[in-house]
Design an enzyme around this catalytic site. Structure first.
Site, PDB file in Angstrom:
ATOM      1  N   TYR A 139      -1.820   3.289  25.137  1.00 32.41           N
ATOM      2  CA  TYR A 139      -2.235   2.057  24.257  1.00 32.41           C
ATOM      3  C   TYR A 139      -3.702   2.458  23.714  1.00 32.41           C
ATOM      4  O   TYR A 139      -4.083   2.285  22.430  1.00 32.41           O
ATOM      5  CB  TYR A 139      -2.279   0.611  24.978  1.00 32.41           C
ATOM      6  CG  TYR A 139      -2.489  -0.159  23.972  1.00 32.41           C
ATOM      7  CD1 TYR A 139      -1.717  -0.860  23.214  1.00 32.41           C
ATOM      8  CD2 TYR A 139      -3.673  -0.835  23.913  1.00 32.41           C
ATOM      9  CE1 TYR A 139      -1.851  -1.967  22.426  1.00 32.41           C
ATOM     10  CE2 TYR A 139      -4.082  -1.956  22.850  1.00 32.41           C
ATOM     11  CZ  TYR A 139      -3.089  -2.281  22.306  1.00 32.41           C
ATOM     12  OH  TYR A 139      -3.262  -3.447  21.243  1.00 32.41           O
ATOM     13  N   PHE A 189      -5.495   1.568  -8.927  1.00 33.61           N
ATOM     14  CA  PHE A 189      -4.310   1.753  -8.254  1.00 33.61           C
ATOM     15  C   PHE A 189      -3.695   0.196  -7.813  1.00 33.61           C
ATOM     16  O   PHE A 189      -4.513  -0.627  -7.340  1.00 33.61           O
ATOM     17  CB  PHE A 189      -4.389   2.527  -7.150  1.00 33.61           C
ATOM     18  CG  PHE A 189      -2.966   2.946  -6.408  1.00 33.61           C
ATOM     19  CD1 PHE A 189      -1.851   3.591  -7.591  1.00 33.61           C
ATOM     20  CD2 PHE A 189      -2.394   2.183  -5.640  1.00 33.61           C
ATOM     21  CE1 PHE A 189      -0.640   3.672  -6.950  1.00 33.61           C
ATOM     22  CE2 PHE A 189      -1.025   2.327  -4.953  1.00 33.61           C
ATOM     23  CZ  PHE A 189      -0.066   2.897  -5.753  1.00 33.61           C
ATOM     24  N   THR A 190      -2.429   0.172  -7.636  1.00 33.35           N
ATOM     25  CA  THR A 190      -2.002  -1.387  -7.650  1.00 33.35           C
ATOM     26  C   THR A 190      -2.624  -2.116  -6.309  1.00 33.35           C
ATOM     27  O   THR A 190      -3.149  -3.114  -6.479  1.00 33.35           O
ATOM     28  CB  THR A 190      -0.532  -1.226  -7.663  1.00 33.35           C
ATOM     29  OG1 THR A 190      -0.099  -0.229  -6.719  1.00 33.35           O
ATOM     30  CG2 THR A 190       0.182  -0.789  -8.989  1.00 33.35           C
ATOM     31  N   ASP A 213     -10.818   7.181  -2.909  1.00 41.46           N
ATOM     32  CA  ASP A 213      -9.488   7.085  -2.556  1.00 41.46           C
ATOM     33  C   ASP A 213      -8.992   8.516  -2.473  1.00 41.46           C
ATOM     34  O   ASP A 213      -8.690   9.475  -3.555  1.00 41.46           O
ATOM     35  CB  ASP A 213      -8.800   6.327  -3.750  1.00 41.46           C
ATOM     36  CG  ASP A 213      -7.429   6.278  -3.215  1.00 41.46           C
ATOM     37  OD1 ASP A 213      -6.623   7.058  -2.370  1.00 41.46           O
ATOM     38  OD2 ASP A 213      -6.486   5.498  -3.640  1.00 41.46           O
ATOM     39  N   LYS A 249       0.926  11.030   1.311  1.00 43.39           N
ATOM     40  CA  LYS A 249       1.038  11.887   0.150  1.00 43.39           C
ATOM     41  C   LYS A 249       0.334  13.396   0.682  1.00 43.39           C
ATOM     42  O   LYS A 249       1.128  14.013   1.346  1.00 43.39           O
ATOM     43  CB  LYS A 249       0.004  11.363  -0.826  1.00 43.39           C
ATOM     44  CG  LYS A 249       0.751  10.347  -1.645  1.00 43.39           C
ATOM     45  CD  LYS A 249       0.778   9.052  -1.064  1.00 43.39           C
ATOM     46  CE  LYS A 249       0.899   7.631  -1.752  1.00 43.39           C
ATOM     47  NZ  LYS A 249       0.998   6.583  -1.042  1.00 43.39           N
ATOM     48  N   ARG A 277       5.871   2.853 -14.273  1.00 50.98           N
ATOM     49  CA  ARG A 277       4.255   2.663 -14.294  1.00 50.98           C
ATOM     50  C   ARG A 277       3.743   2.440 -15.899  1.00 50.98           C
ATOM     51  O   ARG A 277       3.327   3.192 -16.516  1.00 50.98           O
ATOM     52  CB  ARG A 277       3.467   3.932 -13.980  1.00 50.98           C
ATOM     53  CG  ARG A 277       3.954   4.576 -12.512  1.00 50.98           C
ATOM     54  CD  ARG A 277       3.161   3.723 -11.414  1.00 50.98           C
ATOM     55  NE  ARG A 277       3.569   2.537 -10.913  1.00 50.98           N
ATOM     56  CZ  ARG A 277       3.345   2.402  -9.606  1.00 50.98           C
ATOM     57  NH1 ARG A 277       2.559   3.007  -8.647  1.00 50.98           N
ATOM     58  NH2 ARG A 277       3.954   1.137  -9.060  1.00 50.98           N
ATOM     59  N   PHE A 337       6.285  -5.137  -9.518  1.00 52.36           N
ATOM     60  CA  PHE A 337       7.223  -4.039 -10.111  1.00 52.36           C
ATOM     61  C   PHE A 337       8.028  -3.597  -8.684  1.00 52.36           C
ATOM     62  O   PHE A 337       9.146  -3.220  -8.985  1.00 52.36           O
ATOM     63  CB  PHE A 337       6.376  -2.829 -10.081  1.00 52.36           C
ATOM     64  CG  PHE A 337       5.369  -2.452  -9.073  1.00 52.36           C
ATOM     65  CD1 PHE A 337       3.881  -2.882  -9.272  1.00 52.36           C
ATOM     66  CD2 PHE A 337       5.593  -1.377  -8.129  1.00 52.36           C
ATOM     67  CE1 PHE A 337       3.272  -2.735  -8.116  1.00 52.36           C
ATOM     68  CE2 PHE A 337       4.872  -1.013  -7.211  1.00 52.36           C
ATOM     69  CZ  PHE A 337       3.555  -1.617  -7.224  1.00 52.36           C
TER      70      PHE A 337
HETATM   71  N1  F0G Z   1      -3.855   4.872  -3.621  1.00 51.43           N
HETATM   72  C1  F0G Z   1      -3.161   5.762  -4.174  1.00 51.43           C
HETATM   73  C2  F0G Z   1      -3.863   6.539  -5.165  1.00 51.43           C
HETATM   74  C3  F0G Z   1      -1.818   5.836  -3.896  1.00 51.43           C
HETATM   75  O1  F0G Z   1      -0.884   6.481  -4.783  1.00 51.43           O
HETATM   76  C4  F0G Z   1      -1.305   5.045  -3.210  1.00 51.43           C
HETATM   77  C5  F0G Z   1       0.251   4.792  -3.077  1.00 51.43           C
HETATM   78  C6  F0G Z   1      -2.214   4.105  -2.188  1.00 51.43           C
HETATM   79  C7  F0G Z   1      -3.467   4.239  -2.517  1.00 51.43           C
HETATM   80  C8  F0G Z   1      -1.440   3.213  -1.102  1.00 51.43           C
HETATM   81  O2  F0G Z   1      -1.113   4.056   0.066  1.00 51.43           O
HETATM   82  O3  F0G Z   1       1.241   3.339  -0.076  1.00 51.43           O
HETATM   83  O4  F0G Z   1       0.104   4.451   1.840  1.00 51.43           O
HETATM   84  O5  F0G Z   1      -0.272   1.954   1.321  1.00 51.43           O
HETATM   85  N2  F0G Z   1       1.161   5.087  -3.703  1.00 51.43           N
HETATM   86  C9  F0G Z   1       2.494   5.285  -3.656  1.00 51.43           C
HETATM   87  C10 F0G Z   1       3.042   5.693  -4.814  1.00 51.43           C
HETATM   88  C11 F0G Z   1       2.945   4.097  -3.355  1.00 51.43           C
HETATM   89  O6  F0G Z   1       4.245   5.840  -4.877  1.00 51.43           O
HETATM   90  O7  F0G Z   1       2.116   6.318  -5.677  1.00 51.43           O
HETATM   91  P1  F0G Z   1       0.085   3.480   0.881  1.00 51.43           P
END
Ligand code: F0G
Length: 461
Positions: free
Chosen positions: A75, A127-128, A218, A261, A385, A452
């Site tokens: 843990y 980013f979303t 990021d 990624k 997108r 989305f």
């Molecule tokens: N920043 C970027 C540039 C991303 O592309 C993503 C995720 C995140 C942050 C968030 O990271 O998913 O680990 O919480 N992108 C995915 C995509 C979902 O399909 O582009 P996460």
């Protein structure tokens, strides 16, 4: 030099395979209807080649799988945490590490710590999930990316760059004390996987320093970004990817990271920081939202796989083939005259849905419709997108109308072969030849956040 001219063949051989399922058009019509014309709602069993995302869809190496067996599931104080900490310090250069379950876990923590209601956060496009966490913390995001990023035909080599004039104007307008940090992404996902240059980051750093503003990177695809820097930025051609990555991070105060990624794993992320006070607060909040500060929502084995993933991800033959595969598809589509975002990005080829389907208005969701048609055509899954991803304006409630209306063909790392790529190109070509017959969509269900993912649609009559 001779070696440089060779093609990008995969720097691995295949030891274990996962069988693919073929579907008929009839199967796909039914599956798409059940999924409300949203590729996020398809069952993966109904998909042939899955290009929805490069997130968590990577194939791990035997070295990583072996590491999974070395998971220390204590843990507190797992040895895998210390290994990950050491690798993050070595390759990213930050002092302190907080593991998180994935990227958005880190975004949540840093947004909560640094943003106060009424603050403004400047960034290169958005980013979303990153923007949503900034907004939920009471901030307003302002895009200060260079104009070229919004133009799918501009071939600017660093379309992820921040426009220093826009940033300076914003600082003058809202005041430096109301900007807790600049949110700089490398590469910029929604611009088409486009890189930011070292020169630009250096200048952003200098400007921010003058005003006492932090820079948070990021770093999700910063290794792909380093590959573009090596190939496009003057004086970087003979530098190693690891060296460029370190310099990239050195201009920032910390990073949020989705290990799913660049780092070749299926789950995991982290927040890395240089400032002890921010780190201390992040450790406190991790306990509330993620898990103890030495695991942050991850199993020990997941941290080990990510630590080993870092070592593999910075290898030049890996990153060359990774980006090379994307480039291969992009170049073939370009030769066929199919409208894509240029230059070709690091993790994906983006179809330009406005140009592909010029007869559709943006509120008929052209990119969503195109992704749906690609699935019907071939069983290949892609992602919208465009207007659906862009969500609604916080004040007016109207759709945000982004300039880019794209379908993302995203490549999982080390998963598909060149023959799969050829099938993809043939499928897009077939779609392009009957593009006039593709109709738009109507949204019939809209969730409150990140619509989305779960929105449902039906075809317009
Ligand atoms: N920043 C970027 C540039 C991303 O592309 C993503 C995720 C995140 C942050 C968030 O990271 O998913 O680990 O919480 N992108 C995915 C995509 C979902 O399909 O582009 P996460």
């Amino acid at each position: 030099m001779q070696e440089q001219k060779r093609s990008w063949a995969e720097p691995y051989k295949i030891k274990s395979v996962e069988l693919l399922k073929m579907t008929t058009r009839e199967d796909r019509v039914r599956a798409l209807h059940e999924a409300g014309y949203n590729t996020f709602l398809l069952k993966s069993d109904d998909v042939y080649i899955d290009l929805l995302t490069d997130s968590g869809t990577n194939a791990m190496s035997e070295y990583q799988w072996a590491g999974m067996m070395m998971g220390d599931e204590a843990y507190a104080g797992s040895r895998n945490y210390y290994n990950l900490e050491q690798k993050v310090q070595k390759y990213y250069g930050y002092k302190y590490l907080v593991p998180t379950h994935q990227g958005r876990g880190a975004e949540h923590l840093i947004s909560k710590i640094l943003i106060r209601p009424g603050n403004t956060i400047a960034g290169n496009m958005y980013f979303t999930t990153t923007r949503l966490h900034q907004e939920l913390a009471g901030g307003t995001f302002v895009d200060v990316i260079i104009d070229e990023a919004h133009d799918s035909t501009s071939t600017h080599p660093f379309k992820g760059n921040i426009d220093l004039k826009k940033l300076e104007a914003l600082i003058n307008k809202v005041g430096a004390k109301n900007i807790p940090y600049v949110s700089a992404a490398a590469t910029v996902n929604l611009a088409g996987g486009q890189p930011i240059s070292l020169e630009n980051l250096r200048a952003v750093r200098a400007l921010c320093k003058q005003h006492g503003i932090k820079v948070i990177l990021d770093a999700t695809r910063a290794i792909e970004n380093a590959w573009f820097i090596k190939n496009r930025e003057k004086g970087c051609e003979n530098r190693s990817i690891a060296d460029i990555l370190l310099e990239t991070c050195s201009y920032t105060d910390g990073c949020t990271m989705s290990g799913k990624k660049d780092l070749l794993v299926n789950i995991g992320g982290f927040l890395a920081l240089n400032d002890w006070d921010v780190f201390e607060e992040a450790r406190n909040l991790t306990v509330v939202y993620e898990g103890l500060h030495t695991y942050g929502g991850l199993a020990g084995r997941d941290m080990e796989a990510m630590a080993r993933g870092i070592e593999e991800a910075v290898q030049e033959d890996h990153i060359r083939a990774r980006v090379g595969q994307v480039e291969y598809v992009g170049e073939r589509l370009k030769k066929l005259g199919i409208p894509i975002v240029l230059p070709i990005g690091g993790h994906a080829v983006f179809l330009d849905a406005r140009k592909f389907l010029p007869h559709l208005k943006q509120d008929q969701f052209p990119a969503q419709a195109l992704a749906a048609e690609l699935y019907l055509e071939s069983g290949i899954r892609a992602m919208e997108r465009g207007i659906v991803s862009a969500g609604r304006n916080k004040e007016t409630g109207d759709h945000n109308y982004p300039k880019l209306e794209l379908v993302r063909l995203t490549f999982p790392r080390r998963v598909y072969t060149q023959a799969h790529c050829d099938v993809l190109v043939e499928s897009v070509e077939a779609l392009y030849s009957r593009r006039n017959k593709i109709t738009g969509l109507k949204m019939i269900y809209e969730p409150k956040y990140l619509r989305f993912f779960q929105a449902r649609f039906e075809p317009l009559k």
